[in-house]
Design a protein around this motif. Structure first.
Motif, PDB file in Angstrom:
ATOM      1  N   LYS A  87      69.663  58.458   6.099  1.00  0.00           N
ATOM      2  CA  LYS A  87      70.806  58.634   7.012  1.00  0.00           C
ATOM      3  C   LYS A  87      70.322  58.859   8.446  1.00  0.00           C
ATOM      4  O   LYS A  87      70.951  58.422   9.400  1.00  0.00           O
ATOM      5  N   LEU A  88      69.196  59.548   8.582  1.00  0.00           N
ATOM      6  CA  LEU A  88      68.648  59.760   9.935  1.00  0.00           C
ATOM      7  C   LEU A  88      68.278  58.418  10.552  1.00  0.00           C
ATOM      8  O   LEU A  88      68.596  58.145  11.710  1.00  0.00           O
ATOM      9  N   ARG A  89      67.630  57.576   9.764  1.00  0.00           N
ATOM     10  CA  ARG A  89      67.244  56.262  10.313  1.00  0.00           C
ATOM     11  C   ARG A  89      68.487  55.466  10.721  1.00  0.00           C
ATOM     12  O   ARG A  89      68.506  54.851  11.791  1.00  0.00           O
ATOM     13  N   LYS A  90      69.517  55.509   9.875  1.00  0.00           N
ATOM     14  CA  LYS A  90      70.745  54.768  10.205  1.00  0.00           C
ATOM     15  C   LYS A  90      71.379  55.294  11.479  1.00  0.00           C
ATOM     16  O   LYS A  90      72.075  54.570  12.183  1.00  0.00           O
ATOM     17  N   SER A  91      71.165  56.583  11.777  1.00  0.00           N
ATOM     18  CA  SER A  91      71.744  57.183  12.997  1.00  0.00           C
ATOM     19  C   SER A  91      70.825  57.023  14.194  1.00  0.00           C
ATOM     20  O   SER A  91      71.109  57.561  15.278  1.00  0.00           O
ATOM     21  N   GLY A  92      69.677  56.383  14.004  1.00  0.00           N
ATOM     22  CA  GLY A  92      68.744  56.188  15.115  1.00  0.00           C
ATOM     23  C   GLY A  92      67.942  57.430  15.459  1.00  0.00           C
ATOM     24  O   GLY A  92      67.390  57.539  16.554  1.00  0.00           O
ATOM     25  N   ILE A  93      67.883  58.392  14.506  1.00  0.00           N
ATOM     26  CA  ILE A  93      67.099  59.622  14.734  1.00  0.00           C
ATOM     27  C   ILE A  93      65.756  59.459  14.030  1.00  0.00           C
ATOM     28  O   ILE A  93      65.714  59.098  12.849  1.00  0.00           O
ATOM     29  N   SER A  94      64.662  59.703  14.731  1.00  0.00           N
ATOM     30  CA  SER A  94      63.368  59.515  14.071  1.00  0.00           C
ATOM     31  C   SER A  94      62.994  60.765  13.275  1.00  0.00           C
ATOM     32  O   SER A  94      63.369  61.888  13.627  1.00  0.00           O
ATOM     33  N   SER A  95      62.243  60.543  12.183  1.00  0.00           N
ATOM     34  CA  SER A  95      61.940  61.644  11.268  1.00  0.00           C
ATOM     35  C   SER A  95      60.436  61.792  11.082  1.00  0.00           C
ATOM     36  O   SER A  95      59.708  60.806  10.993  1.00  0.00           O
ATOM     37  N   VAL A  96      60.026  63.046  11.030  1.00  0.00           N
ATOM     38  CA  VAL A  96      58.611  63.372  10.824  1.00  0.00           C
ATOM     39  C   VAL A  96      58.540  64.334   9.645  1.00  0.00           C
ATOM     40  O   VAL A  96      59.203  65.375   9.647  1.00  0.00           O
ATOM     41  N   LEU A  97      57.748  63.981   8.646  1.00  0.00           N
ATOM     42  CA  LEU A  97      57.635  64.818   7.441  1.00  0.00           C
ATOM     43  C   LEU A  97      56.284  65.523   7.430  1.00  0.00           C
ATOM     44  O   LEU A  97      55.240  64.877   7.522  1.00  0.00           O
ATOM     45  N   LEU A  98      56.315  66.854   7.318  1.00  0.00           N
ATOM     46  CA  LEU A  98      55.085  67.621   7.116  1.00  0.00           C
ATOM     47  C   LEU A  98      55.026  67.964   5.631  1.00  0.00           C
ATOM     48  O   LEU A  98      55.952  68.573   5.095  1.00  0.00           O
ATOM     49  N   THR A  99      53.941  67.571   4.954  1.00  0.00           N
ATOM     50  CA  THR A  99      53.902  67.711   3.499  1.00  0.00           C
ATOM     51  C   THR A  99      52.503  68.023   2.991  1.00  0.00           C
ATOM     52  O   THR A  99      51.514  67.700   3.656  1.00  0.00           O
ATOM     53  N   ASN A 100      52.449  68.605   1.792  1.00  0.00           N
ATOM     54  CA  ASN A 100      51.146  68.782   1.141  1.00  0.00           C
ATOM     55  C   ASN A 100      50.755  67.520   0.371  1.00  0.00           C
ATOM     56  O   ASN A 100      49.666  67.448  -0.202  1.00  0.00           O
ATOM     57  N   GLY A 101      51.656  66.534   0.324  1.00  0.00           N
ATOM     58  CA  GLY A 101      51.335  65.232  -0.249  1.00  0.00           C
ATOM     59  C   GLY A 101      51.283  65.179  -1.765  1.00  0.00           C
ATOM     60  O   GLY A 101      50.909  64.160  -2.341  1.00  0.00           O
ATOM     61  N   TYR A 102      51.697  66.243  -2.413  1.00  0.00           N
ATOM     62  CA  TYR A 102      51.566  66.284  -3.883  1.00  0.00           C
ATOM     63  C   TYR A 102      52.558  65.358  -4.578  1.00  0.00           C
ATOM     64  O   TYR A 102      52.247  64.726  -5.571  1.00  0.00           O
ATOM     65  N   GLU A 103      53.779  65.321  -4.046  1.00  0.00           N
ATOM     66  CA  GLU A 103      54.811  64.439  -4.615  1.00  0.00           C
ATOM     67  C   GLU A 103      55.314  63.519  -3.515  1.00  0.00           C
ATOM     68  O   GLU A 103      55.523  63.962  -2.397  1.00  0.00           O
ATOM     69  N   LEU A 104      55.548  62.260  -3.879  1.00  0.00           N
ATOM     70  CA  LEU A 104      55.993  61.324  -2.849  1.00  0.00           C
ATOM     71  C   LEU A 104      56.838  60.220  -3.454  1.00  0.00           C
ATOM     72  O   LEU A 104      56.334  59.420  -4.243  1.00  0.00           O
ATOM     73  N   GLU A 105      58.114  60.212  -3.123  1.00  0.00           N
ATOM     74  CA  GLU A 105      58.998  59.165  -3.655  1.00  0.00           C
ATOM     75  C   GLU A 105      58.880  57.898  -2.815  1.00  0.00           C
ATOM     76  O   GLU A 105      58.859  57.971  -1.580  1.00  0.00           O
ATOM     77  N   ASP A 106      58.868  56.749  -3.496  1.00  0.00           N
ATOM     78  CA  ASP A 106      58.769  55.474  -2.774  1.00  0.00           C
ATOM     79  C   ASP A 106      59.917  55.320  -1.777  1.00  0.00           C
ATOM     80  O   ASP A 106      59.733  54.806  -0.678  1.00  0.00           O
ATOM     81  N   LYS A 107      61.115  55.798  -2.178  1.00  0.00           N
ATOM     82  CA  LYS A 107      62.297  55.634  -1.315  1.00  0.00           C
ATOM     83  C   LYS A 107      62.101  56.327   0.044  1.00  0.00           C
ATOM     84  O   LYS A 107      62.621  55.885   1.070  1.00  0.00           O
ATOM     85  N   LEU A 108      61.351  57.399   0.011  1.00  0.00           N
ATOM     86  CA  LEU A 108      61.078  58.148   1.238  1.00  0.00           C
ATOM     87  C   LEU A 108      60.282  57.287   2.224  1.00  0.00           C
ATOM     88  O   LEU A 108      60.570  57.257   3.424  1.00  0.00           O
ATOM     89  N   LEU A 109      59.299  56.576   1.691  1.00  0.00           N
ATOM     90  CA  LEU A 109      58.427  55.758   2.541  1.00  0.00           C
ATOM     91  C   LEU A 109      59.181  54.615   3.215  1.00  0.00           C
ATOM     92  O   LEU A 109      58.740  54.082   4.227  1.00  0.00           O
ATOM     93  N   GLU A 110      60.323  54.246   2.633  1.00  0.00           N
ATOM     94  CA  GLU A 110      61.096  53.135   3.220  1.00  0.00           C
ATOM     95  C   GLU A 110      61.747  53.526   4.545  1.00  0.00           C
ATOM     96  O   GLU A 110      62.049  52.678   5.368  1.00  0.00           O
ATOM     97  N   ASN A 111      61.998  54.823   4.732  1.00  0.00           N
ATOM     98  CA  ASN A 111      62.785  55.231   5.911  1.00  0.00           C
ATOM     99  C   ASN A 111      62.142  56.248   6.838  1.00  0.00           C
ATOM    100  O   ASN A 111      62.596  56.419   7.964  1.00  0.00           O
ATOM    101  N   VAL A 112      61.122  56.961   6.361  1.00  0.00           N
ATOM    102  CA  VAL A 112      60.529  57.993   7.220  1.00  0.00           C
ATOM    103  C   VAL A 112      59.675  57.331   8.303  1.00  0.00           C
ATOM    104  O   VAL A 112      59.082  56.277   8.088  1.00  0.00           O
ATOM    105  N   ASP A 113      59.631  57.950   9.501  1.00  0.00           N
ATOM    106  CA  ASP A 113      58.882  57.336  10.606  1.00  0.00           C
ATOM    107  C   ASP A 113      57.437  57.794  10.675  1.00  0.00           C
ATOM    108  O   ASP A 113      56.557  57.039  11.050  1.00  0.00           O
ATOM    109  N   ARG A 114      57.202  59.069  10.331  1.00  0.00           N
ATOM    110  CA  ARG A 114      55.839  59.585  10.474  1.00  0.00           C
ATOM    111  C   ARG A 114      55.599  60.669   9.420  1.00  0.00           C
ATOM    112  O   ARG A 114      56.524  61.433   9.099  1.00  0.00           O
ATOM    113  N   ILE A 115      54.392  60.733   8.895  1.00  0.00           N
ATOM    114  CA  ILE A 115      54.067  61.762   7.897  1.00  0.00           C
ATOM    115  C   ILE A 115      52.752  62.440   8.292  1.00  0.00           C
ATOM    116  O   ILE A 115      51.774  61.778   8.626  1.00  0.00           O
ATOM    117  N   CYS A 116      52.776  63.767   8.213  1.00  0.00           N
ATOM    118  CA  CYS A 116      51.537  64.537   8.357  1.00  0.00           C
ATOM    119  C   CYS A 116      51.199  65.127   7.001  1.00  0.00           C
ATOM    120  O   CYS A 116      51.988  65.899   6.439  1.00  0.00           O
TER     121      CYS A 116
END
Ligand code: SF4
Length: 235
Positions: A87-116
């Motif tokens: 929904k953020l991408r559809k609204s033109g808002i960029s998203s940054v995810l801070l994560t420990n990387g243990y779990e990762l859904e493919d759907k997330l990778l389709e829309n997130v802009d940046r991951i740390c």
């Protein structure tokens, strides 16, 4: 959603969402010190409750956020995270995810802009000791994020007597095996419950020097940096 706290930096139109819960149980987790944005001048007390997806989106629209940083806790354990990011991408808002990387859904990778991805340790034994979990998923997902083309960077925490120069060097070598251009930041540990002391700036500099043997874009935080922007409590 698992979101219980939102802060906002108006100057850079950036909101930070705080997610409750985590799939790791790090001994030195900063959340044992405070559940709230450490940049706030004052905020304490118990959580005021969780926000629904619609409430989060309404707040972000109201304050005019153009970038949203999702942190915690661990945002990826929230089943509604992929929908929020979409929904953020559809609204033109960029998203940054801070994560420990243990779990990762493919759907997330389709829309997130940046991951740390925070890499706590290269040694699996050390990683288990500090977080309670193996680092295998994190390292595997790190490559997966890179292969997906999502902008990726990484950070580790320098903890005296635990994650020091040699360990940081091994983490940096792993990152360079993926791509030596991936940005890497070394953060000084903030003491929690008297477990370990904070590192000196000399120790952090040594770690930066070691990491630079493998990576081209290494930065650090000594823990005493001044705030560049005003940060406001939203909820
Ligand atoms: S991964 Fe982060 S939020 Fe989770 S326990 Fe460790 S330090 Fe805390």
């Amino acid at each position: 959603m698992n979101v219980y706290h939102i802060t906002y930096a108006p100057e850079i139109k950036t909101a930070s969402l705080y997610f409750d819960g985590c799939n790791f149980n790090c001994l030195g987790c900063i959340r044992k010190k405070t559940m709230y944005d450490v940049h706030l001048k004052a905020r304490s007390g118990s959580k005021s409750g969780f926000l629904s997806l619609n409430e989060v989106l309404k707040i972000l629209n109201r304050i005019g956020a153009r970038t949203v940083i999702m942190m915690g806790g661990e945002p990826t354990i929230d089943p509604e995270l992929p929908t929020l990011v979409e929904k953020l991408r559809k609204s033109g808002i960029s998203s940054v995810l801070l994560t420990n990387g243990y779990e990762l859904e493919d759907k997330l990778l389709e829309n997130v802009d940046r991951i740390c991805v925070s890499i706590k340790a290269w040694s699996d034994e050390l990683h288990r000791k500090f977080t309670g979990k193996s680092n295998k998923n994190t390292l595997k997902n790190f490559r997966k994020i890179y292969d997906s083309g999502v902008s990726l960077y990484s950070e580790s925490i320098y903890i005296p007597s635990l994650v020091e120069v040699r360990e940081i060097g091994k983490i940096a070598r792993f990152i360079s095996s993926v791509d030596p251009e991936i940005p890497y930041r070394i953060d000084a540990y903030i003491p929690v419950n008297g477990l370990w002391r904070a590192p000196t700036s000399k120790e952090v500099k040594e770690a930066v020097k070691e990491a630079k043997k493998h990576l081209r874009r290494v930065t650090c935080l000594y823990g005493d940096e001044k705030l560049k922007y005003e940060v406001l409590n939203v909820i």
